[in-house]
Design an enzyme around this catalytic site. Structure first.
Site, mmCIF file in Angstrom:
data_model
loop_
_atom_site.group_PDB
_atom_site.id
_atom_site.type_symbol
_atom_site.label_atom_id
_atom_site.label_comp_id
_atom_site.label_asym_id
_atom_site.label_seq_id
_atom_site.Cartn_x
_atom_site.Cartn_y
_atom_site.Cartn_z
ATOM 1 N N LYS A 1 -7.842 3.410 6.998
ATOM 2 C CA LYS A 1 -7.457 2.691 5.839
ATOM 3 C C LYS A 1 -9.006 2.242 6.076
ATOM 4 O O LYS A 1 -9.273 1.686 7.145
ATOM 5 C CB LYS A 1 -6.340 1.652 5.916
ATOM 6 C CG LYS A 1 -5.903 1.081 5.116
ATOM 7 C CD LYS A 1 -5.182 0.021 5.782
ATOM 8 C CE LYS A 1 -4.130 -0.903 4.379
ATOM 9 N NZ LYS A 1 -3.260 -1.992 4.726
ATOM 10 N N SER B 1 0.129 -1.784 1.367
ATOM 11 C CA SER B 1 -1.166 -1.916 0.998
ATOM 12 C C SER B 1 -0.958 -0.373 2.439
ATOM 13 O O SER B 1 -2.596 -0.075 1.830
ATOM 14 C CB SER B 1 -1.779 -3.179 2.026
ATOM 15 O OG SER B 1 -1.781 -3.445 2.951
ATOM 16 N N SER C 1 2.757 -3.598 5.625
ATOM 17 C CA SER C 1 2.239 -2.459 5.263
ATOM 18 C C SER C 1 2.004 -1.421 5.909
ATOM 19 O O SER C 1 0.924 -0.172 5.307
ATOM 20 C CB SER C 1 1.029 -3.245 5.002
ATOM 21 O OG SER C 1 0.822 -4.151 4.032
#
Length: 550
Positions: A134, A215, A239
């Site tokens: 990420k 997210s 998330s």
């Protein structure tokens, strides 16, 4: 509650894909009704021709490792195949938009690891395995770390995040960075999950105009689409588990402190953690152990001394559910959500494997804590971001600088939603403020009391629930829509481990079954999740259905 009590409802986002067609998304199947609150349109069932025709499709980490051990494949060859798939499907074909960039050094790193293998040096089960990260996780290489924000575009970290150091030491190939909800979905009360000003909108690989959720949207979509062997996401509240649920993955949110947060752009010192996002429980277990451990840069890891395992695969037994008592969140057993029948079916599988199921009510105790949790995040975000930016090589050095940049570049930085959360955070005091300390005691203490009370009173190995409902439609104008069950907040506020496993699909859209337990109980939880996974086998590769629009 502002920002959906952070992300509890964000995983249930309502999405419509193109700016030119924001009012509706396609019906999930030709004979099924559209999702609540969406208009029905004819379905386009186009499937990317490359989707199923892929040599590495659904291969596990162990299978990839076995191929390298036997000399059938090399790390460089595997890495190249994943890079080619990203090239074909990320910004072409279905345009999944899950990967921001690939590591220009990936093939060279893989080749070096192949040479080590030839010389008899095998670092472990991750040796030569390509992993996506990420884009809020620092890598000291040619890849920027931006949190999806144009204010950090081009920012390159001077030091690897601690978990990246561990990942490299374990022999993994850092394949690239994934898109995310900008600032990890902590920018606006009207934001759309999976959208960032750096990367645009990530899509759900099952039905393209549905939300990838949370997210860690890019990590979830990429791992599910077989763009990598596994991915790493981060979670503050939902998330990891929410995008894992919506993308048919196993997601592990560890106990806060099992994995170091040093070198990860923060939201919350009390709730943040990174974790694995994989296609199987065994893959998650393989990834979890090598990245755990104490780090002087993150005091939370000190509490994990002696509690982390170096090999979580030892907990994976097909009969791990036999004789276990599990609590099911009572509020998830009824209602109109398409996930409810999936949960009821999952409970029958758990019972068939020897588990005893009792009803518990955790959410009635944790739901009232939402405002306190949000207040904690507002205080901790300002403190954490200011600390991170103070030493980063980015042009912005404070949260106030970020707000100013966004305001001055509104057309590009804020075309769909604003930055109310950033502004609210900036107005607050430091972590010595009595209001912050009271909010932390209420949210964290209350959630721990609720979970510990349910677990201990009922002698439970874990609590199970619906992770979240099947994905709704992308809506860049109105933002994420709420509604439906979700179970991320109790474990998030408490800092306790949470694992989600696919429990089936509704209208072609996945939903996950949550396993939540006490602090540092990742091993036993993985065992329960594995036994359920092996008995149910609900993971199905996505087919990129829906309109191929930009």
């Amino acid at each position: 509650m502002n920002r959906r009590i952070f992300l509890r409802q964000g995983s249930l986002t309502g999405l419509s894909l193109s700016v030119l067609s924001l009012a509706a998304c396609s019906a999930p199947t030709a004979d099924a009704p559209s999702a609540p609150g969406t208009a029905a349109t004819p379905e386009t069932t186009s499937t990317a021709p490359e989707a199923a025709d892929f040599e590495l499709l659904e291969l596990t980490l162990a299978e990839l490792q076995d191929k390298m051990t036997r000399g059938e494949m090399t790390s460089r060859g595997i890495t190249e195949l994943y890079l080619n798939r990203i090239q074909a499907l990320n910004r072409q074909g279905p345009k999944l938009n899950a990967v921001l960039l690939t590591n220009p050094e990936a093939l060279d790193l893989a080749a070096a690891l192949d040479q080590e293998r030839k010389e008899g040096k095998i670092r472990g089960p991750l040796h030569g395995i390509p992993i996506l990260l990420k884009d809020n996780i620092d890598t000291a290489d040619q890849q920027p770390t931006t949190a999806g924000s144009l204010a950090l575009a081009g920012h390159k970290a001077q030091q690897d995040a601690f978990i990246v150091q561990k990942l490299r030491a374990a022999g993994a190939v850092v394949l690239g960075k994934t898109n995310l909800s900008e600032w990890a979905n902590f920018r606006s009360t009207r934001s759309t999950s999976g959208w960032s000003s750096v990367g645009g909108q990530t899509k759900n690989p099952y039905i393209l105009d549905r939300t990838p959720s949370g997210s860690s949207a890019g990590s979830g979509a990429a791992a599910s689409a077989n763009f990598c062997a596994a991915a790493i996401g981060t979670e503050t509240d939902g998330s990891i588990v929410s995008p894992a649920s919506c993308s048919g993955l196993v997601g592990v949110k560890p106990t806060v402190g099992l994995w170091s947060r040093a070198g990860i752009i923060p939201i919350s010192a009390s709730q943040d953690t990174a974790g694995p996002m994989t296609r199987t429980v065994h893959d998650a277990a393989l990834l979890l152990g090598p990245l755990a451990g104490p780090d002087p840069r993150d005091p939370a890891t000190k509490a994990g001394t002696g509690k982390a395992s170096t090999d979580y695969t030892t907990f994976l037994k097909p009969d791990a559910l036999k004789g276990q008592r599990l609590g099911v969140e009572k509020g998830h057993l009824t209602g109109s959500s398409d996930a409810v029948p999936l949960l009821l079916a999952a409970l029958e599988v758990l019972k068939a494997q020897g588990a005893t199921i009792v009803e518990v009510e955790v959410e009635k105790l944790t739901d009232p804590l939402g405002q306190a949790e949000y207040d904690v995040l507002l205080y901790e975000f300002k403190d954490g971001v200011n600390q991170y930016l103070a030493t980063a090589g980015a042009p912005v050095k404070t949260l106030a600088d970020v707000i100013k940049f966004n305001t001055e570049n509104k057309g590009k930085a804020m075309p769909f939603f604003q930055q109310e959360i950033l502004e609210a955070s900036e107005k607050l005091g430091d972590l010595k403020t009595p209001a912050y300390q009271a909010a932390l005691k209420k949210s964290q203490g209350g959630a721990r009391a609720a979970l510990d009370g349910a677990l201990q009173k009922n002698r439970l190995a874990a609590i199970v629930a619906i992770t979240n409902a099947p994905a709704r439609c992308i809506d860049l104008i109105n933002g994420d829509s709420g509604g439906g069950p979700g179970f991320s907040s109790p474990a998030a506020m408490a800092g306790y481990p949470h694992i989600t496993v696919p429990m089936g699909q509704a209208h072609g859209l996945p939903a996950g079954l949550s396993f939540v337990g006490a602090a540092w109980q990742e091993g036993p939880l993985l065992g329960l999740a594995y036994a359920y996974e092996q008995a149910s086998k609900k993971r199905a590769a996505p087919e990129f259905k829906g309109p191929f629009v930009g």
